[in-house]
Design an enzyme around this catalytic site. Structure first.
Site, PDB file in Angstrom:
ATOM      1  N   HIS A   1     -10.409  -2.336  11.758  1.00  0.00           N
ATOM      2  CA  HIS A   1      -9.306  -3.157  11.237  1.00  0.00           C
ATOM      3  C   HIS A   1      -9.042  -4.281  12.245  1.00  0.00           C
ATOM      4  O   HIS A   1      -8.048  -4.256  12.962  1.00  0.00           O
ATOM      5  CB  HIS A   1      -8.082  -2.253  11.072  1.00  0.00           C
ATOM      6  CG  HIS A   1      -6.961  -2.868  10.301  1.00  0.00           C
ATOM      7  ND1 HIS A   1      -5.652  -2.455  10.440  1.00  0.00           N
ATOM      8  CD2 HIS A   1      -6.942  -3.856   9.375  1.00  0.00           C
ATOM      9  CE1 HIS A   1      -4.876  -3.165   9.632  1.00  0.00           C
ATOM     10  NE2 HIS A   1      -5.629  -4.019   8.976  1.00  0.00           N
TER      11      HIS A   1
ATOM     12  N   ARG B   1       0.839  -1.188   0.000  1.00  0.00           N
ATOM     13  CA  ARG B   1       0.000   0.000   0.000  1.00  0.00           C
ATOM     14  C   ARG B   1       0.881   1.248   0.000  1.00  0.00           C
ATOM     15  O   ARG B   1       1.991   1.247   0.502  1.00  0.00           O
ATOM     16  CB  ARG B   1      -0.894   0.019   1.241  1.00  0.00           C
ATOM     17  CG  ARG B   1      -2.116  -0.897   1.118  1.00  0.00           C
ATOM     18  CD  ARG B   1      -3.002  -0.822   2.345  1.00  0.00           C
ATOM     19  NE  ARG B   1      -2.353  -1.376   3.512  1.00  0.00           N
ATOM     20  CZ  ARG B   1      -1.795  -0.663   4.480  1.00  0.00           C
ATOM     21  NH1 ARG B   1      -1.840   0.654   4.450  1.00  0.00           N
ATOM     22  NH2 ARG B   1      -1.211  -1.258   5.498  1.00  0.00           N
TER      23      ARG B   1
ATOM     24  N   SER C   1      -1.224  -3.789  10.182  1.00  0.00           N
ATOM     25  CA  SER C   1      -0.916  -4.758   9.130  1.00  0.00           C
ATOM     26  C   SER C   1       0.369  -5.507   9.475  1.00  0.00           C
ATOM     27  O   SER C   1       1.326  -4.915   9.978  1.00  0.00           O
ATOM     28  CB  SER C   1      -0.717  -4.044   7.793  1.00  0.00           C
ATOM     29  OG  SER C   1      -1.889  -3.357   7.437  1.00  0.00           O
TER      30      SER C   1
ATOM     31  N   LYS D   1      -9.525  -2.414   1.861  1.00  0.00           N
ATOM     32  CA  LYS D   1      -9.264  -1.264   2.725  1.00  0.00           C
ATOM     33  C   LYS D   1     -10.038  -0.024   2.261  1.00  0.00           C
ATOM     34  O   LYS D   1     -10.506   0.756   3.082  1.00  0.00           O
ATOM     35  CB  LYS D   1      -7.759  -0.978   2.798  1.00  0.00           C
ATOM     36  CG  LYS D   1      -6.934  -2.156   3.313  1.00  0.00           C
ATOM     37  CD  LYS D   1      -7.315  -2.537   4.716  1.00  0.00           C
ATOM     38  CE  LYS D   1      -6.823  -3.884   5.187  1.00  0.00           C
ATOM     39  NZ  LYS D   1      -5.465  -4.042   5.570  1.00  0.00           N
TER      40      LYS D   1
ATOM     41  N   ARG E   1       2.056 -12.254  -0.467  1.00  0.00           N
ATOM     42  CA  ARG E   1       0.724 -12.566   0.061  1.00  0.00           C
ATOM     43  C   ARG E   1       0.139 -13.831  -0.538  1.00  0.00           C
ATOM     44  O   ARG E   1       0.542 -14.268  -1.614  1.00  0.00           O
ATOM     45  CB  ARG E   1      -0.221 -11.402  -0.271  1.00  0.00           C
ATOM     46  CG  ARG E   1       0.185 -10.059   0.329  1.00  0.00           C
ATOM     47  CD  ARG E   1      -0.410  -9.871   1.686  1.00  0.00           C
ATOM     48  NE  ARG E   1       0.100  -8.691   2.377  1.00  0.00           N
ATOM     49  CZ  ARG E   1      -0.466  -8.202   3.482  1.00  0.00           C
ATOM     50  NH1 ARG E   1      -1.541  -8.765   3.992  1.00  0.00           N
ATOM     51  NH2 ARG E   1       0.061  -7.158   4.097  1.00  0.00           N
TER      52      ARG E   1
ATOM     53  N   TYR F   1      -1.637  -3.567  -6.756  1.00  0.00           N
ATOM     54  CA  TYR F   1      -1.367  -4.292  -5.528  1.00  0.00           C
ATOM     55  C   TYR F   1      -2.523  -4.260  -4.519  1.00  0.00           C
ATOM     56  O   TYR F   1      -3.100  -3.193  -4.265  1.00  0.00           O
ATOM     57  CB  TYR F   1      -0.099  -3.741  -4.827  1.00  0.00           C
ATOM     58  CG  TYR F   1       0.187  -4.558  -3.620  1.00  0.00           C
ATOM     59  CD1 TYR F   1       0.830  -5.788  -3.753  1.00  0.00           C
ATOM     60  CD2 TYR F   1      -0.295  -4.195  -2.388  1.00  0.00           C
ATOM     61  CE1 TYR F   1       1.001  -6.607  -2.664  1.00  0.00           C
ATOM     62  CE2 TYR F   1      -0.132  -5.013  -1.288  1.00  0.00           C
ATOM     63  CZ  TYR F   1       0.515  -6.217  -1.440  1.00  0.00           C
ATOM     64  OH  TYR F   1       0.662  -7.034  -0.363  1.00  0.00           O
TER      65      TYR F   1
ATOM     66  N   CYS G   1       1.042  -7.776  11.751  1.00  0.00           N
ATOM     67  CA  CYS G   1       1.351  -7.991  13.175  1.00  0.00           C
ATOM     68  C   CYS G   1       0.706  -9.272  13.692  1.00  0.00           C
ATOM     69  O   CYS G   1       0.501  -9.433  14.889  1.00  0.00           O
ATOM     70  CB  CYS G   1       0.896  -6.815  14.017  1.00  0.00           C
ATOM     71  SG  CYS G   1       1.947  -5.363  13.852  1.00  0.00           S
TER      72      CYS G   1
ATOM     73  N   ASP H   1      -9.076  -9.714   9.260  1.00  0.00           N
ATOM     74  CA  ASP H   1      -8.576  -8.378   8.929  1.00  0.00           C
ATOM     75  C   ASP H   1      -9.571  -7.245   9.171  1.00  0.00           C
ATOM     76  O   ASP H   1      -9.189  -6.181   9.624  1.00  0.00           O
ATOM     77  CB  ASP H   1      -8.125  -8.359   7.465  1.00  0.00           C
ATOM     78  CG  ASP H   1      -7.257  -7.150   7.119  1.00  0.00           C
ATOM     79  OD1 ASP H   1      -6.433  -6.759   7.949  1.00  0.00           O
ATOM     80  OD2 ASP H   1      -7.416  -6.589   6.013  1.00  0.00           O
TER      81      ASP H   1
END
Ligand code: SAT
Ligand code: MN
Length: 581
Positions: free
Chosen positions: A227, A70, A249, A207, A367, A198, A251, A278
């Site tokens: 989130h 991002r 993100s 998002k 990912r 992406y 974590c 998420d």
């Protein structure tokens, strides 16, 4: 045709006139459609096939090397009034943003296909679900949206019945970082994204819609778009309690959402059920509790570090029907990433022969995209249109020092302060320096679609409405010792902390009160069966001096949000400070 579909068709026509695609395809979400797209991408190199024996129906996509995360500095919230976007967002005047984007989009789809992707965020029959349509020239985006959302015919039917949908327009453009913008128009319920293919920049349901636009809608409508992961913990008596957890993100939300409890817990009958990893939409219920749905239908998880040891459930779902992005491959075309196992990769994420001199084989933000249904711990409540009741909200960050393993906020208002004060070391999920501590309130810094001060006020308002609010906790799995090693084992062992959290919710255990929160008493977290007992003293100590400094930093941070910061929050901060002195 209904007027909604007329409105949708008009918009598609307008966009097509402007972007000049060669053809327009309305996506129905069917297997046949997906198969045809995959074959086309295999033929043009957008996808590479993987070992069909070990990984049937799995593919690899290699992003442009300049387009792997991002881009927060190129992400804008375009409200009429700059103040409404808040200091937490980059802002652009909507008229200026439209002019800029119109220029970029002009003719950009020449020789390309414009895909019309209707999608539903949330169970298709849920009153809490919301609709959107993404127009994109990227077949990779279509294939990902099919896994990440309820995409196609059913969503279109609901759009037709309901009349509302979020408009998302996306083009990969030339993938030029200098011609890349992710624009949000909350007041118009629309998104425009140009120049990136992406994840969070391009899969607009994620998002852009489910957090930035939805948080704005949620504020107007009295709910919360967060989130957060959603996980169900089943105790040996067969009762399932749900926890929602906000972490920045990369974590470990995915790992926590599908953790496998330690052996002693499994023997006692504990089980973990995954609802989401998420994003979480929280609605006050008629019974005064908070109910959660996961708006997504799939996982877009970080590959590196995922292994049979750290997340066996994830590994089990990734050997079929998965799209990998920017991972490495072994000599027999199996996907590979750092931390997976001790095989050595043959090709790195850019398709070059692997050479450690070039850095890691898999990109640190590589990912996997996979349907939730492939997850062995997939909850049978994940499709419940009414959501699941939340007992605890957990805020977590990545902090080497200060923050204890777990502590409980005194009440909802204090919990909102704890969330607002969250800080974490940055990760590879966004471009920029990795490992610097930054404030990331509720893990929403990159995702809140309006002024943070108004957002905290909204949190306080939602809490005031709940007769049975969830208890709020802070956790930190990432505390390090003097040698820089993690003190807490993490992963499946985080179950030990969740057990304490749920015991607190059920008022089964006492805790040690401190001014900054309540921490577990000696021995309250079960660790006796661990081969090596972690240093629980360090993990649970509250250092009053360090915390006093932290609160001064928090005060400074809150003051960046000016007069709009709720007085209640400032008063509570002062009370905690006073308690420490
Ligand atoms: O790129 S995404 O926003 O989809 C993933 C993340 O950063 O959490
Ligand atoms: Mn995320």
């Amino acid at each position: 045709m209904s007027s909604t579909l007329d409105a949708l068709t008009d918009w598609v026509d307008q966009v097509a006139t402007h972007t000049k695609p060669e053809r327009i395809v309305w996506c129905d979400g069917s297997d046949a459609e997906n198969q045809a797209l995959v074959e086309m991408m295999l033929a043009n190199g957008e996808l590479v096939s993987l070992n069909a024996k070990t990984h049937p129906n799995c593919y690899l996509h290699r992003s442009d090397p300049d387009d792997v995360a991002r881009v927060e500095h190129l992400t804008f919230v375009c409200t009429q009034e700059q103040a409404d976007a808040g200091p937490n967002n980059h802002w652009m005047d909507p008229a200026k943003a439209h002019a800029l984007m119109d220029e970029l989009f002009a003719g950009c789809m020449a020789n390309r296909t414009l895909y019309v992707v209707p999608y539903c965020m949330g169970p298709i029959d849920s009153p809490m679900a919301r609709l959107g349509v993404e127009l994109t020239d990227s077949p990779y985006v279509v294939a990902n949206m099919r896994l990440m959302t309820r995409m196609g015919q059913a969503a279109l039917a609901r759009i037709e019945a309901e009349g509302h949908f979020v408009k998302g327009l996306h083009s990969t453009g030339e993938l030029d970082p200098d011609r890349r913008y992710i624009m949000h128009f909350p007041e118009e319920l629309s998104i425009m994204s140009f120049g990136s293919g992406y994840g969070g920049n391009a899969l607009l349901g994620k998002k852009c819609h489910a957090l930035r636009i939805a948080s704005y809608q949620a504020r107007n409508e009295g709910w919360l778009a967060e989130h957060m992961l959603i996980v169900g913990i089943e105790n040996p008596q067969g009762e399932v309690r749900y926890i929602a957890g906000a972490f920045p993100s990369a974590c470990g939300k995915t790992n926590l959402a599908m953790l496998i409890p330690p052996q002693v817990y499994r023997e006692e009958g504990w089980k973990v059920w995954t609802v989401g990893d998420d994003i979480c939409w929280l609605h006050p219920g008629d019974d005064g509790r908070l109910y959660a749905i996961n708006p997504e239908a799939g996982f877009f998880g970080v590959a590196p570090g995922t292994s049979a040891g750290t997340n066996p459930n994830a590994l089990a779902m990734l050997d079929q029907d998965t799209i990998f992005t920017n991972v490495a491959v072994t000599e027999d075309d199996q996907p590979w990433w750092e931390g997976l196992d001790d095989r050595s990769p043959q090709k790195d994420w850019q398709g070059r022969d692997f050479d450690p001199a070039n850095g890691p084989a898999a990109h640190p933000n590589s990912r996997f995209t996979v349907s939730m249904k492939r997850c062995p711990s997939y909850s049978d409540q994940a499709e419940n249109p009414n959501g699941v009741p939340i007992d605890a909200i957990v805020f977590g960050g990545r902090r080497a020092h200060l923050a204890p393993l777990v502590m409980e906020a005194h009440d909802w208002v204090h919990g909102v302060l704890v969330g607002a004060a969250m800080a974490s070391e940055t990760t590879a999920a966004a471009t920029g320096e990795v490992g610097v501590v930054r404030r990331d309130p509720m893990a929403m810094k990159p995702f809140c679609g309006y002024h943070f001060a108004d957002y905290w006020q909204h949190w306080l308002g939602v809490g005031a409405q709940l007769t049975h609010p969830p208890k709020i906790f802070q956790v930190n799995w990432f505390r390090r010792d003097d040698e820089g090693r993690f003190i807490w084992p993490g992963f499946g062992d985080n179950m030990r902390v969740l057990e304490w959290i749920l015991d607190r919710c059920a008022e089964k255990v006492a805790a040690k009160e401190t001014p900054v929160g309540a921490v577990p008493t000696q021995g309250a977290i079960r660790v006796s069966d661990l081969a090596e007992s972690p240093d629980m003293d360090t993990l649970l100590t509250i250092d009053p001096e360090a915390w006093a400094e932290e609160l001064i930093a928090v005060e400074g941070f809150l003051s960046e949000y000016g007069d709009r910061v709720p007085k209640l929050l400032i008063e509570r901060l002062q009370a905690v400070k006073k308690g420490l002195s």
